[in-house]
Enzyme design. Structure first.
Site, PDB file in Angstrom:
ATOM      1  N   TYR A 173      21.071  36.910   4.411  1.00 46.51           N
ATOM      2  CA  TYR A 173      19.992  36.162   3.758  1.00 46.51           C
ATOM      3  C   TYR A 173      18.868  36.010   4.785  1.00 46.51           C
ATOM      4  O   TYR A 173      19.130  35.837   5.979  1.00 46.51           O
ATOM      5  CB  TYR A 173      20.479  34.768   3.354  1.00 46.51           C
ATOM      6  CG  TYR A 173      21.776  34.750   2.593  1.00 46.51           C
ATOM      7  CD1 TYR A 173      21.818  35.002   1.233  1.00 46.51           C
ATOM      8  CD2 TYR A 173      22.976  34.472   3.251  1.00 46.51           C
ATOM      9  CE1 TYR A 173      23.022  34.971   0.534  1.00 46.51           C
ATOM     10  CE2 TYR A 173      24.179  34.441   2.564  1.00 46.51           C
ATOM     11  CZ  TYR A 173      24.208  34.684   1.218  1.00 46.51           C
ATOM     12  OH  TYR A 173      25.391  34.656   0.536  1.00 46.51           O
ATOM     13  N   CYS A 176      41.075  31.905  16.777  1.00 47.24           N
ATOM     14  CA  CYS A 176      41.125  30.605  16.099  1.00 47.24           C
ATOM     15  C   CYS A 176      42.289  29.808  16.686  1.00 47.24           C
ATOM     16  O   CYS A 176      43.263  30.395  17.151  1.00 47.24           O
ATOM     17  CB  CYS A 176      41.368  30.795  14.607  1.00 47.24           C
ATOM     18  SG  CYS A 176      40.026  31.674  13.787  1.00 47.24           S
ATOM     19  N   ARG A 235      18.923  32.738   7.373  1.00 44.17           N
ATOM     20  CA  ARG A 235      20.077  32.344   8.172  1.00 44.17           C
ATOM     21  C   ARG A 235      20.887  33.562   8.590  1.00 44.17           C
ATOM     22  O   ARG A 235      20.890  34.580   7.897  1.00 44.17           O
ATOM     23  CB  ARG A 235      20.966  31.364   7.426  1.00 44.17           C
ATOM     24  CG  ARG A 235      21.432  31.842   6.056  1.00 44.17           C
ATOM     25  CD  ARG A 235      21.680  30.619   5.168  1.00 44.17           C
ATOM     26  NE  ARG A 235      22.247  30.939   3.872  1.00 44.17           N
ATOM     27  CZ  ARG A 235      21.509  31.239   2.789  1.00 44.17           C
ATOM     28  NH1 ARG A 235      20.195  31.326   2.880  1.00 44.17           N
ATOM     29  NH2 ARG A 235      22.097  31.485   1.645  1.00 44.17           N
TER      30      ARG A 235
HETATM   31  S1  SF4 Z   1      42.105  32.107  10.480  1.00 41.03           S
HETATM   32 FE1  SF4 Z   1      41.482  30.282   9.306  1.00 41.03          FE
HETATM   33  S2  SF4 Z   1      40.136  29.214  10.740  1.00 41.03           S
HETATM   34 FE2  SF4 Z   1      40.270  31.325  11.492  1.00 41.03          FE
HETATM   35  S3  SF4 Z   1      38.511  32.434  10.550  1.00 41.03           S
HETATM   36 FE3  SF4 Z   1      40.322  32.691   9.229  1.00 41.03          FE
HETATM   37  S4  SF4 Z   1      40.137  31.064   7.683  1.00 41.03           S
HETATM   38 FE4  SF4 Z   1      38.806  30.488   9.407  1.00 41.03          FE
END
Ligand code: SF4
Length: 359
Positions: A92, A104, A95
């Site tokens: 977009y 994660c 952004r």
């Molecule tokens: S593992 Fe969970 S926290 Fe990590 S990018 Fe995927 S959905 Fe988001």
């Protein structure tokens, strides 16, 4: 029973009592394809005796992940199609996503980026790639908001975040930074006043979007972590995914939205699940999602209402998917509008006395 800080393997899960030995071989096959990660804070929320536990369902691998459906795809949101340089997704005009890393603190079993997140991918942008990505943002004055996602940006060290905030601070046309994270739930102790200060050091308006799908995720420590950010001056939004067996009933969804608002987090998006590989067991039909949204509207304060969103596969972006309350009638400027109890009304009222209209 051993309880390592973060559970990453079939052995860790067996030792923590979250899966039985009989599932070892299947879980090892899943682990070869998709990252596993369950922090101690999340493991504590799981009832190991309950095979249907909604927190366990989100994080403990399931043999169903080994079955990929024909309509599932590795990049369901089409990020790659809109990635002009490594680390940037610019779909977009106003952004752009800045994907700093692929790590994660926990790995969700339904993740739409499951093909690229985890230690099997390059973990962080190289210094050169980061410089190119920041340069791309600087060269595009239409970019008003930068969304740090990925991977979870709050897994970065304070030193790395400070450096990145300083680089973004120097770009005048970027006014808003939004960080998407699960960290307040996955590791609440990581959310400190110092971290909030690092984010605010960018001199931009900062929003933090918390990913949570079940009210039990908003534990006492998680709420305290969010309060640390909010009281430092960082507003928070929510994002959730509608997931079968986790939150696809009105009581759970209502409790989740209320828990967000009670924690001063504005419900923002409820996502229809993206068709990532091996996630069919989490899919909720859109008709059911729309019905749940109608029920939410009928039961809860307007503050508690998220937008129900579909990311159109193939990179076509997000659209709100209802439910619809307004339909046009054949007569010009006449509509049928549904109220919160599901009753239809004509608008404007057909026999309206102009003297009764509000000015
Ligand atoms: S593992 Fe969970 S926290 Fe990590 S990018 Fe995927 S959905 Fe988001």
């Amino acid at each position: 029973m051993k309880s390592p800080a973060t559970l990453h393997s079939a052995t860790d899960l067996i030792e923590a009592g979250l899966i039985s030995e009989t599932k070892r071989e299947a879980i090892e096959r899943i682990a070869a394809a998709y990252a596993i990660g369950i922090t101690s804070a999340v493991a504590e929320l799981i009832d190991p005796a309950d095979q249907l536990d909604p927190i366990g369902r989100q994080f403990v691998p399931d043999v169903a992940e080994l079955a990929t459906q024909p309509n599932e795809m590795a990049d369901p949101t089409g990020d790659r199609l809109f990635s002009p340089v490594e680390g940037i997704v610019h779909r977009y005009p106003d952004r752009a996503l800045l994907k700093l890393l692929h790590i994660c603190p926990v790995y969700c079993r339904f993740c739409f980026r499951r093909a690229v997140v985890g230690p099997n991918s390059p973990t962080h942008l190289s210094p050169e790639a980061l410089a190119t990505a920041i340069g791309y943002i600087a060269d595009h004055p239409a970019i008003w908001e930068v969304i740090l996602t990925g991977g979870d940006p709050l897994t970065l060290s304070a030193r790395r975040l400070t450096e990145i905030m300083a680089r973004l601070k120097a770009i005048d046309h970027v006014k808003v930074l939004r960080l998407h994270t699960r960290m307040p739930i996955a590791d609440p102790a990581k959310i400190t006043g110092e971290l909030a200060g690092v984010l605010l050091g960018a001199g931009k308006t900062i929003y933090v979007a918390l990913h949570a799908n079940h009210p039990r995720e908003l534990s006492g420590p998680a709420r305290a972590a969010c309060a640390t950010l909010i009281e430092a001056g960082i507003p928070m939004l929510s994002q959730s995914v509608l997931l079968a067996g986790v939150n696809d009933d009105i009581e759970t969804l209502s409790a989740l939205m209320r828990a967000f608002v009670e924690a001063r987090i504005k419900p923002y998006y409820l996502h229809q699940l993206d068709p990532a590989p091996g996630t069919a067991h989490f899919r909720v039909p859109i008709a059911k999602g729309r019905d749940l949204m109608r029920q939410l509207r009928g039961r809860l304060s307007g503050l508690c209402q998220p937008h129900y969103m579909l990311d159109i596969p193939g990179g076509h972006g997000k659209s709100p998917i209802g439910p619809n309350y307004l339909t046009e009638r054949s007569r010009r400027d006449s509509y049928s509008i549904t109220d919160y109890q599901g009753r239809s009304h004509i608008y404007p009222p057909e026999a309206c006395d102009p003297g009764e209209m509000r000015g």
